[in-house]
Enzyme design. Structure first.
Site, short mmCIF file in Angstrom:
data_model
loop_
_atom_site.label_atom_id
_atom_site.label_comp_id
_atom_site.label_asym_id
_atom_site.label_seq_id
_atom_site.Cartn_x
_atom_site.Cartn_y
_atom_site.Cartn_z
N LYS A 173 0.87 -1.19 0.00
CA LYS A 173 0.00 0.00 0.00
C LYS A 173 0.91 1.24 0.00
O LYS A 173 1.43 1.65 1.03
CB LYS A 173 -0.90 -0.07 1.23
CG LYS A 173 -1.41 1.21 1.84
CD LYS A 173 -2.44 1.96 1.05
CE LYS A 173 -2.71 3.31 1.69
NZ LYS A 173 -1.98 4.41 1.03
N GLU A 249 8.57 2.19 11.41
CA GLU A 249 9.63 3.17 11.17
C GLU A 249 8.98 4.53 11.17
O GLU A 249 8.27 4.89 10.22
CB GLU A 249 10.29 2.89 9.81
CG GLU A 249 11.07 1.60 9.77
CD GLU A 249 12.31 1.65 10.62
OE1 GLU A 249 13.06 2.63 10.53
OE2 GLU A 249 12.54 0.71 11.40
N CYS A 284 12.80 11.87 7.27
CA CYS A 284 12.61 11.51 8.68
C CYS A 284 13.87 11.75 9.51
O CYS A 284 13.79 12.04 10.69
CB CYS A 284 12.18 10.06 8.78
SG CYS A 284 13.30 8.94 7.92
N GLU A 384 8.05 16.99 15.30
CA GLU A 384 8.63 16.81 13.97
C GLU A 384 7.90 17.75 13.01
O GLU A 384 6.69 17.61 12.81
CB GLU A 384 8.46 15.36 13.51
CG GLU A 384 9.09 15.12 12.16
CD GLU A 384 8.83 13.73 11.63
OE1 GLU A 384 7.68 13.28 11.67
OE2 GLU A 384 9.80 13.10 11.15
P1 NAP Z 1 1.46 8.86 7.15
O1 NAP Z 1 0.42 9.90 7.03
O2 NAP Z 1 1.56 8.11 8.44
O3 NAP Z 1 1.21 7.85 5.92
C1 NAP Z 1 2.05 6.76 5.70
C2 NAP Z 1 1.27 5.66 4.99
O4 NAP Z 1 0.26 5.17 5.87
C3 NAP Z 1 0.54 6.13 3.73
O5 NAP Z 1 0.58 5.09 2.78
C4 NAP Z 1 -0.87 6.36 4.25
O6 NAP Z 1 -1.86 6.29 3.24
C5 NAP Z 1 -1.00 5.19 5.21
N1 NAP Z 1 -2.04 5.31 6.22
C6 NAP Z 1 -2.60 6.43 6.72
N2 NAP Z 1 -3.54 6.11 7.64
C7 NAP Z 1 -3.57 4.76 7.71
C8 NAP Z 1 -4.32 3.82 8.47
N3 NAP Z 1 -5.24 4.19 9.36
N4 NAP Z 1 -4.10 2.52 8.29
C9 NAP Z 1 -3.15 2.11 7.41
N5 NAP Z 1 -2.42 2.93 6.65
C10 NAP Z 1 -2.61 4.25 6.81
O7 NAP Z 1 2.91 9.45 6.88
P2 NAP Z 1 3.36 10.42 5.71
O8 NAP Z 1 2.80 11.77 5.98
O9 NAP Z 1 3.08 9.75 4.40
O10 NAP Z 1 4.94 10.41 5.89
C11 NAP Z 1 5.61 11.31 6.74
C12 NAP Z 1 6.01 10.62 8.04
O11 NAP Z 1 6.77 9.46 7.75
C13 NAP Z 1 6.91 11.48 8.90
O12 NAP Z 1 6.51 11.37 10.24
C14 NAP Z 1 8.27 10.86 8.72
O13 NAP Z 1 9.16 11.07 9.78
C15 NAP Z 1 7.92 9.42 8.58
N6 NAP Z 1 9.02 8.68 7.93
C16 NAP Z 1 9.78 7.80 8.67
C17 NAP Z 1 10.85 7.13 8.08
C18 NAP Z 1 11.73 6.17 8.85
O14 NAP Z 1 12.48 5.42 8.23
N7 NAP Z 1 11.67 6.15 10.17
C19 NAP Z 1 11.12 7.35 6.73
C20 NAP Z 1 10.34 8.26 6.03
C21 NAP Z 1 9.27 8.92 6.64
P3 NAP Z 1 -2.38 7.63 2.50
O15 NAP Z 1 -1.21 8.18 1.78
O16 NAP Z 1 -3.43 7.13 1.58
O17 NAP Z 1 -2.89 8.52 3.58
#
Ligand code: NAP
Length: 485
Positions: A173, A249, A284, A384
Site C-alpha cells: 500500500k 519506522e 525523517c 517533527e
Molecule cells: P502517514 O500519514 O503516516 O502515511 C504513511 C502511509 O500510511 C501512507 O501510505 C498512508 O496512506 C498510510 N495510512 C494512513 N492512515 C492509515 C491507516 N489508518 N491505516 C493504514 N495505513 C494508513 O505518513 P506520511 O505523511 O506519508 O509520511 C511522513 C512521516 O513518515 C513522517 O513522520 C516521517 O518522519 C515518517 N518517515 C519515517 C521514516 C523512517 O524510516 N523512520 C522514513 C520516512 C518517513 P495515504 O497516503 O493514503 O494517507
C-alpha cells in the site's frame, strides 16, 4: 496526465474499478496522475490470492527462484531509472537529481537482498544421543508493506526487498500522493519478471479505507509500516485485535552536535543539505535541532545565513533548483504555521520570509527558516515539523551536548561533528538514537541496519537483521530412538 491501471502478475486477473483519485504536481498544482482507488473488498481478494499463492508455489521454499526474480526486477528498474525518476519528481516535487539517485540506489538494495535470499537458513542442535532438533527459519506468511510519500521508492523497496528475499507474499500500500511512481516500480516486478502469480498485490487507495482494511485483516501476518508516529500508534492499536507482527519506522527530531573543534567547511554544507535541500527537509532523519558549542555559535550562524540566502528554490525539473516544494498542501501549511509560531516564540535569524518569485506562486514552495532563542518546551523544539526549519541551541562541553541531544521523545538519527576522536566516541555512544553519523550525515547502505529508539519506531530495516524481521523460527524436535526388537 497519466491514467494508471493496477499492475497484475502475468496471467493474473485485471482489477476493475470505476473509482479513481488524482495526484497533483506540488510545483504547479496540475493533475499528473489518475489512480484506480481500491477498497476493503480488493484487500480481501488480495489476501486470499496471496495465501493461495504461498501454498501453491515454491516461493517460500526456493531461494534460488527468489534471487532470480529479484535480480530480474533490479535489471528492469535499472533500465527504467529515468522514466521512474521523472514520475517521482512529478508526484513528489523533489529535484530530478535526487529522484535519479533514489531510484538508482534501490537497484542496489534489491540486488543486495537477492543475494541474501539464498542464505536464509536455520540451525540444528544435537540434544542427546537420541534427540535432535532443527530450528527452521520460515517466512512470516502474508506481509503488508505500507509506505509514505517522501522517499516512496526507497521506503517501499526497503521493506519489500527483504520481505521477498525471506519468502513472503506481499500486499503493498503506497502513499496516495506518490501512488503513480510506486505502481510504476511494482509493474516492473509483476509484469516483467518471472514472479509466480498471486504473490504480490499493489493496494492503491486511501489509508483510512484500504490501509485500515489491511490493518484489521486477520489473514495478514505482519505489517511493515513507515510513516507518521500517530498513524503508527493507531496501526499498533488496531492490529492488536489480530495480533500481527509489526515493524514501525516513524518520525524524528534529530540533533546535530557541532563541537568547537569541528571542521565547519564540512559541517555547514552537510547541515544545509540535510535539513534544507534534501527533499526540502521532508526526510525523517532531518537534523532539525542544531546543537552548537558556545564558542563557535556566532561564526556558525553567519555561515548558515550566507548558505541559506544562496539556496535557489524552484521546480524539481529545473537543473538550477536546489530546493523543491513541499510535497503536499497539508505539509506546506504545517511548515508555514511553524514558521509563524517561530516568529512569535523565538528569534528568526535567517530565511522564513514569504517568497516573492511569481513563478512559484502555484506550487507548495516555502522559504527555509532558522530560529534561535526558542523555549525548550516549544513545539518548535519538540515536534517533527518535516520541513526546512532549523532550531539552534548552544551547549558547553560533552555532558550538556549529550543531555540536550537526548532531550526528545524521538531517537531516529543524530550526528556529531568534531575532529577529536575521544569526543566523537563518547558522544556517539551516549546518544539514544538508532543512527549516529560522525562528521557526515544521511549515509545509508543496504548492508547496515537502521531504525528508531524511543518513539521513532520498533524493529530494524536493512542488513541481515532487516531480513530477519520478515522471518520466524520453528523448532522441530526429532526423537530418534530406534524401534525395539
Ligand atoms: P502517514 O500519514 O503516516 O502515511 C504513511 C502511509 O500510511 C501512507 O501510505 C498512508 O496512506 C498510510 N495510512 C494512513 N492512515 C492509515 C491507516 N489508518 N491505516 C493504514 N495505513 C494508513 O505518513 P506520511 O505523511 O506519508 O509520511 C511522513 C512521516 O513518515 C513522517 O513522520 C516521517 O518522519 C515518517 N518517515 C519515517 C521514516 C523512517 O524510516 N523512520 C522514513 C520516512 C518517513 P495515504 O497516503 O493514503 O494517507
Amino acid at each position: 496526465m497519466k491514467t494508471y491501471q493496477i499492475p497484475v502478475c502475468k496471467g493474473g486477473e485485471s482489477i476493475v474499478t470505476d473509482s479513481f483519485f488524482d495526484i497533483t504536481n506540488p510545483s504547479n498544482g496540475e493533475i499528473v496522475s489518475r489512480i484506480p482507488k481500491m477498497n476493503s473488498a480488493d484487500v480481501d481478494r488480495a489476501v486470499a490470492a496471496a495465501t493461495a499463492a504461498l501454498a501453491e508455489t515454491d516461493w517460500s521454499h526456493n531461494g534460488v527462484l527468489r534471487a532470480k526474480v529479484m535480480l530480474q526486477w533490479a535489471d528492469r528498474l535499472e533500465e527504467n531509472i529515468e522514466s521512474v525518476a521523472r514520475q517521482l519528481t512529478l508526484e513528489n516535487g523533489k529535484l530530478i537529481g535526487e529522484a535519479i539517485y533514489e531510484v538508482t540506489s534501490q537497484v542496489g538494495v534489491i540486488r543486495y537482498n537477492a543475494g541474501l535470499a539464498r542464505t536464509v537458513s536455520g540451525r540444528s542442535h544435537s540434544l542427546g544421543r537420541d534427540s535432535f532438533a532443527v530450528v527452521a527459519r520460515e517466512p512470516m506468511g502474508v506481509v503488508a508493506v505500507i509506505s509514505p510519500w517522501n522517499w516512496p521508492v526507497t521506503l517501499m523497496i526497503r521493506d519489500m526487498a527483504p520481505a521477498l528475499a525471506a519468502g513472503n507474499a506481499l500486499l503493498v500500500k503506497p502513499a496516495s500522493q506518490t501512488a503513480g511512481v510506486s505502481l510504476d516500480v511494482l509493474r516492473l516486478l509483476l509484469e516483467e519478471t518471472d514472479l509466480p502469480r498471486g504473490l504480490v498485490h499493489p493496494v492503491a487507495g486511501s489509508g483510512s479505507d484500504a490501509g485500515q482494511a489491511i490493518v484489521e485483516h486477520p489473514g495478514i501476518d505482519m505489517i511493515a509500516f513507515t510513516g507518521d508516529g500517530s498513524t503508527g500508534r493507531s496501526i499498533m492499536r488496531d492490529a492488536s485485535q489480530s495480533l500481527k507482527k509489526l515493524s514501525l519506522e516513524l518520525g524524528g527530531k534529530s540533533p546535530m552536535v557541532v563541537c568547537d573543534d569541528a571542521d565547519l567547511d564540512k559541517a555547514v554544507p552537510t547541515l544545509v543539505s540535510a535539513i534544507f535541500t534534501t527533499t526540502s527537509g521532508q526526510i525523517c532523519t532531518a537534523p532539525s535541532r542544531l546543537l552548537v558549542e558556545r564558542g563557535i555559535e556566532g561564526e556558525l550562524i553567519e555561515r548558515l545565513k550566507k548558505a541559506v540566502s544562496a539556496i535557489r528554490i524552484g521546480d524539481g525539473f529545473d537543473r538550477n533548483s536546489q530546493m523543491g516544494p513541499m510535497t503536499t498542501r497539508d505539509q506546506y501549511e504545517k511548515v508555514l504555521s511553524f514558521v509563524e509560531r517561530g516568529r512569535r516564540e523565538g528569534r528568526l535569524v535567517a530565511g522564513g520570509e514569504p517568497l516573492q518569485d511569481e513563478s512559484l506562486a502555484k506550487g507548495n514552495f516555502v522559504s527555509p527558516a532558522i530560529f534561535t532563542d526558542v523555549a525548550d518546551d516549544s513545539p518548535l523544539n519538540r515536534d517533527e515539523i518535516f520541513g526546512p526549519v532549523l532550531v539552534i541551541k548552544t551547549f558547553e562541553g560533552d555532558e550538556e551536548a549529550i543531555a540536550l541531544a537526548n532531550d526528545t521523545e524521538f531517537g531516529l538519527a543524530s550526528a556529531v561533528f568534531t575532529e577529536n576522536v575521544h569526543r566523537a566516541w563518547r558522544i556517539s555512544r551516549a546518544i539514544k538514537a538508532g543512527t549516529v553519523w560522525v562528521n557526515t550525515y544521511n549515509r545509508f547502505y543496504p548492508e547496515v541496519e537502521v531504525g528508531g529508539y524511543k518513539q521513532s519506531g520498533i524493529g530494524r530495516m536493512a542488513g541481515i537483521d532487516g531480513l530477519m524481521e520478515f522471518t520466524q523460527t520453528k523448532f522441530i524436535n526429532f526423537d530418534s530412538i530406534p524401534p525395539q526388537g
